[in-house]
Write an enzyme that holds these catalytic residues in place. Structure first.
Site, PDB file in Angstrom:
ATOM      1  N   GLY A  37      64.243   8.071 -11.243  1.00  7.84           N
ATOM      2  CA  GLY A  37      62.993   7.992 -10.484  1.00  7.84           C
ATOM      3  C   GLY A  37      62.663   6.590 -10.008  1.00  7.84           C
ATOM      4  O   GLY A  37      63.507   5.704  -9.985  1.00  7.84           O
ATOM      5  N   LEU A  39      61.944   5.918  -6.911  1.00  6.66           N
ATOM      6  CA  LEU A  39      62.994   5.956  -5.889  1.00  6.66           C
ATOM      7  C   LEU A  39      62.882   4.804  -4.905  1.00  6.66           C
ATOM      8  O   LEU A  39      61.786   4.388  -4.540  1.00  6.66           O
ATOM      9  CB  LEU A  39      62.917   7.291  -5.126  1.00  6.66           C
ATOM     10  CG  LEU A  39      63.039   8.547  -5.997  1.00  6.66           C
ATOM     11  CD1 LEU A  39      62.923   9.796  -5.120  1.00  6.66           C
ATOM     12  CD2 LEU A  39      64.339   8.565  -6.778  1.00  6.66           C
ATOM     13  N   GLU A  41      65.417   2.877  -1.436  1.00  6.17           N
ATOM     14  CA  GLU A  41      66.362   3.263  -0.377  1.00  6.17           C
ATOM     15  C   GLU A  41      67.766   3.575  -0.911  1.00  6.17           C
ATOM     16  O   GLU A  41      68.500   4.338  -0.297  1.00  6.17           O
ATOM     17  CB  GLU A  41      66.477   2.177   0.705  1.00  6.17           C
ATOM     18  CG  GLU A  41      65.337   2.181   1.698  1.00  6.17           C
ATOM     19  CD  GLU A  41      64.205   1.262   1.251  1.00  6.17           C
ATOM     20  OE1 GLU A  41      64.059   1.032   0.016  1.00  6.17           O
ATOM     21  OE2 GLU A  41      63.471   0.780   2.116  1.00  6.17           O
ATOM     22  N   GLY A  42      68.125   2.970  -2.040  1.00  5.33           N
ATOM     23  CA  GLY A  42      69.448   3.262  -2.616  1.00  5.33           C
ATOM     24  C   GLY A  42      69.543   4.748  -2.979  1.00  5.33           C
ATOM     25  O   GLY A  42      70.502   5.436  -2.615  1.00  5.33           O
ATOM     26  N   HIS A  43      68.525   5.253  -3.686  1.00  2.00           N
ATOM     27  CA  HIS A  43      68.526   6.678  -4.054  1.00  2.00           C
ATOM     28  C   HIS A  43      68.468   7.561  -2.803  1.00  2.00           C
ATOM     29  O   HIS A  43      69.097   8.619  -2.744  1.00  2.00           O
ATOM     30  CB  HIS A  43      67.288   7.020  -4.904  1.00  2.00           C
ATOM     31  CG  HIS A  43      67.187   6.271  -6.189  1.00  2.00           C
ATOM     32  ND1 HIS A  43      66.200   5.345  -6.427  1.00  2.00           N
ATOM     33  CD2 HIS A  43      67.942   6.320  -7.310  1.00  2.00           C
ATOM     34  CE1 HIS A  43      66.342   4.861  -7.652  1.00  2.00           C
ATOM     35  NE2 HIS A  43      67.398   5.430  -8.203  1.00  2.00           N
ATOM     36  N   LYS A 155      76.119  -0.014  -7.082  1.00  2.00           N
ATOM     37  CA  LYS A 155      75.477  -1.124  -7.794  1.00  2.00           C
ATOM     38  C   LYS A 155      75.782  -1.018  -9.294  1.00  2.00           C
ATOM     39  O   LYS A 155      76.053  -2.008  -9.947  1.00  2.00           O
ATOM     40  CB  LYS A 155      73.958  -1.127  -7.582  1.00  2.00           C
ATOM     41  CG  LYS A 155      73.315  -2.313  -8.292  1.00  2.00           C
ATOM     42  CD  LYS A 155      71.847  -2.404  -8.023  1.00  2.00           C
ATOM     43  CE  LYS A 155      71.048  -1.419  -8.843  1.00  2.00           C
ATOM     44  NZ  LYS A 155      70.931  -1.761 -10.284  1.00  2.00           N
ATOM     45  N   GLN A 159      78.981   1.968 -14.677  1.00  2.00           N
ATOM     46  CA  GLN A 159      78.562   3.354 -14.923  1.00  2.00           C
ATOM     47  C   GLN A 159      79.444   4.305 -14.111  1.00  2.00           C
ATOM     48  O   GLN A 159      79.945   5.316 -14.625  1.00  2.00           O
ATOM     49  CB  GLN A 159      77.085   3.502 -14.524  1.00  2.00           C
ATOM     50  CG  GLN A 159      76.615   4.944 -14.417  1.00  2.00           C
ATOM     51  CD  GLN A 159      75.116   5.045 -14.245  1.00  2.00           C
ATOM     52  OE1 GLN A 159      74.376   4.932 -15.198  1.00  2.00           O
ATOM     53  NE2 GLN A 159      74.653   5.282 -13.029  1.00  2.00           N
ATOM     54  N   VAL A 182      72.807  -0.267  -1.472  1.00  2.00           N
ATOM     55  CA  VAL A 182      71.857  -0.563  -0.386  1.00  2.00           C
ATOM     56  C   VAL A 182      71.153  -1.870  -0.758  1.00  2.00           C
ATOM     57  O   VAL A 182      70.758  -2.063  -1.909  1.00  2.00           O
ATOM     58  CB  VAL A 182      70.841   0.586  -0.206  1.00  2.00           C
ATOM     59  CG1 VAL A 182      69.847   0.260   0.885  1.00  2.00           C
ATOM     60  CG2 VAL A 182      71.572   1.882   0.116  1.00  2.00           C
ATOM     61  N   SER A 192      65.140  -0.149  -8.960  1.00  2.00           N
ATOM     62  CA  SER A 192      63.779   0.200  -9.391  1.00  2.00           C
ATOM     63  C   SER A 192      63.164  -0.936 -10.191  1.00  2.00           C
ATOM     64  O   SER A 192      61.955  -1.074 -10.279  1.00  2.00           O
ATOM     65  CB  SER A 192      63.803   1.463 -10.255  1.00  2.00           C
ATOM     66  OG  SER A 192      64.439   2.500  -9.560  1.00  2.00           O
TER      67      SER A 192
HETATM   68  O1  PAF Z   1      71.853   5.396 -12.817  1.00  2.00           O
HETATM   69  C1  PAF Z   1      70.875   5.975 -13.343  1.00  2.00           C
HETATM   70  O2  PAF Z   1      69.762   5.989 -12.822  1.00  2.00           O
HETATM   71  C2  PAF Z   1      71.066   6.684 -14.687  1.00  2.00           C
HETATM   72  O3  PAF Z   1      71.919   5.979 -15.527  1.00  2.00           O
HETATM   73  C3  PAF Z   1      71.533   8.150 -14.541  1.00  2.00           C
HETATM   74  C4  PAF Z   1      72.929   8.228 -13.906  1.00  2.00           C
HETATM   75  C5  PAF Z   1      70.549   8.918 -13.703  1.00  2.00           C
HETATM   76  C6  PAF Z   1      71.630   8.810 -15.934  1.00  2.00           C
HETATM   77  O4  PAF Z   1      70.396   8.792 -16.568  1.00  2.00           O
END
Ligand code: PAF
Length: 292
Positions: A37, A39, A41-43, A155, A159, A182, A192
């Site tokens: 959450g 949010l 521009e990347g999301h 970014k 992960q 972005v 965020s």
């Molecule tokens: O990148 C994120 O925002 C979090 O690590 C994810 C992938 C939503 C898992 O909680």
């Protein structure tokens, strides 16, 4: 934008599974954007790409306690559900999944999912257990949504590398789509956590991206990777008040310290400011004769 006036907010696992049940899908493909959450521009770039490539777009918003360590910013992590819902609808999301912690973790499960050596580097070294929590929530989300394709930003390159390995090694059905970072106009990666920078830190933070870009330039000018870490570190130290958590060059996506077989290499940086920690990275093709 494909504003979606009929976007549905779903809070229960059973309801979402019912909606996305293979029998209900009737052959329609599902693109999935997992988020925590707040949010930006990347999301929205992830959601936009999912919208263009799939019939149904699902986004989740869940600040996952399992991936925050003691003393980390779980409580302080920024949250704004109403604004997120408006942005998600404007980006064309069909189903916005916002479960509570009790809904996601109703049992105190003793089963652990442990990432391998990739998690020992970079953020994994300074945030022990962080990637265990990321894999735990993603395995649940992938099982609940059963997406054809899931979208992640570059970014969070470590992960992404761990998720790609997890999905490959455990035959998870979802494909993984890597989406470019972005950036703000001055080059700072959107995050965020950027809202927690002071005005002065915000000005300084673009130096991280500039330092990484200068590291890349030096690499292609023939400077060995072992020297690049020092060049990038001093550039960050000289232009920000932040403290360096790490600046590291590693093979990508293996995150191995040995570059000899790597086609790509990542230079990753994490910098601590007064009330937040920023990460950024640059990925580049290796110069075959100078991998070391
Ligand atoms: O990148 C994120 O925002 C979090 O690590 C994810 C992938 C939503 C898992 O909680």
């Amino acid at each position: 934008m494909n504003a979606n006036a009929t976007m549905q907010i779903v809070r229960s696992v059973a309801e979402l599974q019912n909606i996305l049940n293979p029998r209900q899908r009737e052959g329609r493909t599902v693109g999935f954007v997992p988020t925590m959450g707040f949010l930006h521009e990347g999301h929205l770039a992830l959601a936009g790409q999912a919208r263009r490539e799939h019939d149904v777009v699902v986004m989740s918003i869940f600040v996952n306690p399992a991936q925050f360590g003691p003393g980390e910013d779980y409580e302080a992590y920024p949250r704004d559900e109403q604004r997120d819902a408006e942005l998600a609808a404007a980006a064309g999301v069909d189903y916005l999944f916002i479960p509570s912690v009790e809904e996601m973790y109703p049992h105190d499960s003793s089963i652990r999912i442990l990432p391998g050596t990739q998690a020992e580097q970079l953020c994994g070294a300074s945030r022990p257990g962080h990637f265990d929590g990321v894999l735990k929530v993603l395995l649940k989300l992938f099982n609940i949504v059963d997406p054809d394709e899931s979208y992640f930003g570059m970014k969070d390159a470590q992960q992404l590398a761990i998720i790609e390995t997890f999905v490959r090694d455990f035959n998870l059905r979802t494909a993984i789509n890597r989406v470019e970072t972005v950036r703000e106009e001055d080059g700072m990666a959107k995050s965020s956590r950027n809202v927690r920078l002071t005005e002065q830190e915000r000005k300084e933070a673009s130096a991280i991206n500039r330092a990484l870009a200068s590291g890349k330039k030096s690499y292609y000018e023939g400077v060995p990777l072992s020297e690049i870490e020092k060049i990038v570190s001093s550039a960050i130290e000289n232009h920000t008040s932040g403290t360096i958590d790490y600046v590291k060059a590693l093979a990508y996506p293996s995150l191995d310290e040995d570059f000899s077989d790597a086609d790509e290499v990542i230079i990753a940086a994490a910098v601590k400011f007064s009330s937040t920690r920023l990460i950024d990275n640059i990925i580049m093709s290796t110069i075959k004769d100078e991998r070391k």
